[in-house]
Design a protein around this motif. Structure first.
Motif, PDB file in Angstrom:
ATOM      1  N   ALA A  73      32.078 -22.965  28.945  1.00  0.00           N
ATOM      2  CA  ALA A  73      30.908 -22.925  28.061  1.00  0.00           C
ATOM      3  C   ALA A  73      30.469 -21.475  27.840  1.00  0.00           C
ATOM      4  CB  ALA A  73      29.770 -23.750  28.642  1.00  0.00           C
ATOM      5  N   ALA A  74      30.495 -20.669  28.893  1.00  0.00           N
ATOM      6  CA  ALA A  74      30.107 -19.258  28.766  1.00  0.00           C
ATOM      7  C   ALA A  74      31.112 -18.505  27.896  1.00  0.00           C
ATOM      8  CB  ALA A  74      30.015 -18.615  30.146  1.00  0.00           C
ATOM      9  N   GLU A  75      32.402 -18.782  28.092  1.00  0.00           N
ATOM     10  CA  GLU A  75      33.428 -18.135  27.269  1.00  0.00           C
ATOM     11  C   GLU A  75      33.301 -18.550  25.808  1.00  0.00           C
ATOM     12  OE1 GLU A  75      37.258 -18.962  28.932  1.00  0.00           O
ATOM     13  OE2 GLU A  75      36.814 -17.881  30.792  1.00  0.00           O
ATOM     14  N   GLU A  76      32.992 -19.819  25.571  1.00  0.00           N
ATOM     15  CA  GLU A  76      32.831 -20.310  24.203  1.00  0.00           C
ATOM     16  C   GLU A  76      31.617 -19.667  23.532  1.00  0.00           C
ATOM     17  OE1 GLU A  76      31.953 -24.516  22.033  1.00  0.00           O
ATOM     18  OE2 GLU A  76      33.411 -24.516  23.679  1.00  0.00           O
ATOM     19  N   ALA A  77      30.520 -19.519  24.279  1.00  0.00           N
ATOM     20  CA  ALA A  77      29.320 -18.872  23.735  1.00  0.00           C
ATOM     21  C   ALA A  77      29.602 -17.412  23.409  1.00  0.00           C
ATOM     22  CB  ALA A  77      28.161 -18.982  24.731  1.00  0.00           C
ATOM     23  N   THR A  78      30.350 -16.726  24.281  1.00  0.00           N
ATOM     24  CA  THR A  78      30.715 -15.334  24.039  1.00  0.00           C
ATOM     25  C   THR A  78      31.612 -15.223  22.818  1.00  0.00           C
ATOM     26  OG1 THR A  78      30.529 -14.816  26.396  1.00  0.00           O
ATOM     27  CG2 THR A  78      31.824 -13.301  25.046  1.00  0.00           C
ATOM     28  N   THR A  79      32.568 -16.132  22.688  1.00  0.00           N
ATOM     29  CA  THR A  79      33.470 -16.130  21.533  1.00  0.00           C
ATOM     30  C   THR A  79      32.693 -16.375  20.246  1.00  0.00           C
ATOM     31  OG1 THR A  79      35.285 -16.902  22.916  1.00  0.00           O
ATOM     32  CG2 THR A  79      35.526 -17.202  20.547  1.00  0.00           C
ATOM     33  N   THR A  80      31.754 -17.307  20.279  1.00  0.00           N
ATOM     34  CA  THR A  80      30.933 -17.598  19.101  1.00  0.00           C
ATOM     35  C   THR A  80      30.094 -16.383  18.721  1.00  0.00           C
ATOM     36  OG1 THR A  80      30.851 -19.925  19.726  1.00  0.00           O
ATOM     37  CG2 THR A  80      29.195 -19.156  18.162  1.00  0.00           C
ATOM     38  N   LEU A  81      29.472 -15.745  19.714  1.00  0.00           N
ATOM     39  CA  LEU A  81      28.682 -14.542  19.461  1.00  0.00           C
ATOM     40  C   LEU A  81      29.556 -13.430  18.891  1.00  0.00           C
ATOM     41  CD1 LEU A  81      26.043 -12.892  19.692  1.00  0.00           C
ATOM     42  CD2 LEU A  81      26.774 -12.295  22.027  1.00  0.00           C
ATOM     43  N   THR A  82      30.741 -13.238  19.448  1.00  0.00           N
ATOM     44  CA  THR A  82      31.655 -12.202  18.969  1.00  0.00           C
ATOM     45  C   THR A  82      32.065 -12.466  17.526  1.00  0.00           C
ATOM     46  OG1 THR A  82      32.482 -11.815  21.208  1.00  0.00           O
ATOM     47  CG2 THR A  82      33.852 -11.041  19.399  1.00  0.00           C
ATOM     48  N   ARG A  83      32.347 -13.705  17.187  1.00  0.00           N
ATOM     49  CA  ARG A  83      32.725 -14.039  15.803  1.00  0.00           C
ATOM     50  C   ARG A  83      31.566 -13.801  14.830  1.00  0.00           C
ATOM     51  NH1 ARG A  83      37.696 -15.997  15.321  1.00  0.00           N
ATOM     52  NH2 ARG A  83      38.688 -16.979  17.101  1.00  0.00           N
ATOM     53  N   ARG A  84      30.338 -14.143  15.247  1.00  0.00           N
ATOM     54  CA  ARG A  84      29.171 -13.870  14.392  1.00  0.00           C
ATOM     55  C   ARG A  84      28.983 -12.374  14.203  1.00  0.00           C
ATOM     56  NH1 ARG A  84      26.083 -17.645  17.379  1.00  0.00           N
ATOM     57  NH2 ARG A  84      24.841 -15.942  18.211  1.00  0.00           N
ATOM     58  N   LEU A  85      29.102 -11.615  15.296  1.00  0.00           N
ATOM     59  CA  LEU A  85      28.966 -10.157  15.205  1.00  0.00           C
ATOM     60  C   LEU A  85      30.083  -9.558  14.359  1.00  0.00           C
ATOM     61  CD1 LEU A  85      27.914  -9.385  18.863  1.00  0.00           C
ATOM     62  CD2 LEU A  85      26.532  -9.005  16.821  1.00  0.00           C
ATOM     63  N   HIS A  86      31.283 -10.104  14.488  1.00  0.00           N
ATOM     64  CA  HIS A  86      32.424  -9.644  13.703  1.00  0.00           C
ATOM     65  C   HIS A  86      32.164  -9.849  12.213  1.00  0.00           C
ATOM     66  CE1 HIS A  86      36.524 -10.259  11.937  1.00  0.00           C
ATOM     67  NE2 HIS A  86      36.681  -9.086  12.512  1.00  0.00           N
ATOM     68  N   ALA A  87      31.689 -11.023  11.845  1.00  0.00           N
ATOM     69  CA  ALA A  87      31.377 -11.311  10.438  1.00  0.00           C
ATOM     70  C   ALA A  87      30.255 -10.406   9.932  1.00  0.00           C
ATOM     71  CB  ALA A  87      30.993 -12.779  10.277  1.00  0.00           C
ATOM     72  N   SER A  88      29.227 -10.197  10.750  1.00  0.00           N
ATOM     73  CA  SER A  88      28.117  -9.319  10.354  1.00  0.00           C
ATOM     74  C   SER A  88      28.586  -7.883  10.182  1.00  0.00           C
ATOM     75  CB  SER A  88      26.999  -9.364  11.402  1.00  0.00           C
ATOM     76  OG  SER A  88      26.462 -10.649  11.502  1.00  0.00           O
ATOM     77  N   LEU A  89      29.451  -7.419  11.070  1.00  0.00           N
ATOM     78  CA  LEU A  89      29.973  -6.051  10.989  1.00  0.00           C
ATOM     79  C   LEU A  89      30.823  -5.866   9.734  1.00  0.00           C
ATOM     80  CD1 LEU A  89      30.026  -3.377  12.569  1.00  0.00           C
ATOM     81  CD2 LEU A  89      32.088  -4.186  13.710  1.00  0.00           C
ATOM     82  N   GLU A  90      31.663  -6.840   9.436  1.00  0.00           N
ATOM     83  CA  GLU A  90      32.476  -6.766   8.220  1.00  0.00           C
ATOM     84  C   GLU A  90      31.597  -6.747   6.975  1.00  0.00           C
ATOM     85  OE1 GLU A  90      36.845  -8.594   9.070  1.00  0.00           O
ATOM     86  OE2 GLU A  90      35.307 -10.017   8.430  1.00  0.00           O
ATOM     87  N   SER A  91      30.565  -7.560   6.966  1.00  0.00           N
ATOM     88  CA  SER A  91      29.651  -7.605   5.827  1.00  0.00           C
ATOM     89  C   SER A  91      28.910  -6.278   5.682  1.00  0.00           C
ATOM     90  CB  SER A  91      28.663  -8.747   6.022  1.00  0.00           C
ATOM     91  OG  SER A  91      27.698  -8.739   5.010  1.00  0.00           O
ATOM     92  N   LEU A  92      28.483  -5.721   6.786  1.00  0.00           N
ATOM     93  CA  LEU A  92      27.750  -4.461   6.787  1.00  0.00           C
ATOM     94  C   LEU A  92      28.612  -3.306   6.298  1.00  0.00           C
ATOM     95  CD1 LEU A  92      25.044  -3.115   7.673  1.00  0.00           C
ATOM     96  CD2 LEU A  92      26.087  -2.796   9.911  1.00  0.00           C
ATOM     97  N   LEU A  93      29.864  -3.278   6.720  1.00  0.00           N
ATOM     98  CA  LEU A  93      30.769  -2.175   6.384  1.00  0.00           C
ATOM     99  C   LEU A  93      31.491  -2.375   5.057  1.00  0.00           C
ATOM    100  CD1 LEU A  93      32.379  -1.671   9.893  1.00  0.00           C
ATOM    101  CD2 LEU A  93      30.795  -0.108   8.759  1.00  0.00           C
ATOM    102  N   GLY A  94      31.684  -3.615   4.659  1.00  0.00           N
ATOM    103  CA  GLY A  94      32.485  -3.883   3.469  1.00  0.00           C
ATOM    104  C   GLY A  94      33.968  -3.709   3.735  1.00  0.00           C
ATOM    105  N   LEU A  95      34.369  -3.886   4.978  1.00  0.00           N
ATOM    106  CA  LEU A  95      35.765  -3.736   5.402  1.00  0.00           C
ATOM    107  C   LEU A  95      36.186  -4.948   6.207  1.00  0.00           C
ATOM    108  CD1 LEU A  95      35.808  -0.109   6.809  1.00  0.00           C
ATOM    109  CD2 LEU A  95      36.947  -0.882   4.765  1.00  0.00           C
ATOM    110  N   ARG A  96      37.476  -5.169   6.254  1.00  0.00           N
ATOM    111  CA  ARG A  96      38.028  -6.167   7.177  1.00  0.00           C
ATOM    112  C   ARG A  96      38.288  -5.464   8.495  1.00  0.00           C
ATOM    113  NH1 ARG A  96      42.862  -8.253   3.941  1.00  0.00           N
ATOM    114  NH2 ARG A  96      43.710  -7.867   5.988  1.00  0.00           N
TER     115      ARG A  96
END
Length: 178
Positions: A18-41
């Protein structure tokens, strides 16, 4: 509490998963936010390593979930600014490839919009070759008229033409600023 055939507690595994899944979910959200912020993949692997490293650094206090996510995004963005785009990115989604640019117009293509690129090399090709890599950007203009103090020792910018080798993490570009 149940034990599996290897003698491990199932409850501990469930908590860890459950902790690993929560971390993975948070990382994916941060990844999407970072890509949106930068305009890069941005590479998910780079984002995961970045978030893991940022979380391991000591913080000044406990943060709630929203504050933690905003702080992690800010810190990941800061880390990206110091990262090598060749490692952190898969390339821009907006930049056309150099081949596409060559097919449109042979030279003097001007791109409109915001793009994130990394400058790998830069030289002032407006200067003679022997002095291209000097750091001075101005020269002193000494007028022969010593009576006029306003014109003496005035800094006048040199004309310049910067040639830069840039990358978006996927393609390489030759860029001029003049």
């Amino acid at each position: 509490m149940r034990r599996d055939t290897a003698g491990n507690d199932d409850d501990d595994d469930d908590g860890r998963n459950a902790a690993e899944e929560a971390t993975t979910t948070l990382t994916r959200r941060l990844h999407a936010s970072l890509e949106s912020l930068l305009g890069l993949r941005v590479s998910l692997e780079w984002t995961t390593r970045c978030i893991r490293a940022v979380r391991e650094t000591p913080t000044r206090g406990a943060l709630d979930a929203d504050e933690e996510e905003a702080t992690l995004l800010r810190l990941a963005y800061d880390q990206f600014m110091f990262a090598d785009v060749n490692v952190a990115c898969h390339g821009s989604t907006a930049m056309p490839s150099p081949d596409d640019l060559m097919m449109r117009e042979r030279h003097e293509t001007t791109l409109k919009g915001r793009f994130v690129v990394q400058i790998d090399e830069m030289a002032d090709v407006g200067k003679p070759f022997s002095s291209r890599y000097e750091s001075s950007s101005t020269t002193t203009n000494n007028n022969n008229n010593n009576n006029n103090n306003n014109n003496n020792n005035r800094n006048v910018p040199l004309s310049r033409c910067l040639k830069m080798n840039a990358t978006d993490g996927k393609h390489r570009y030759v860029v001029y600023e003049y």
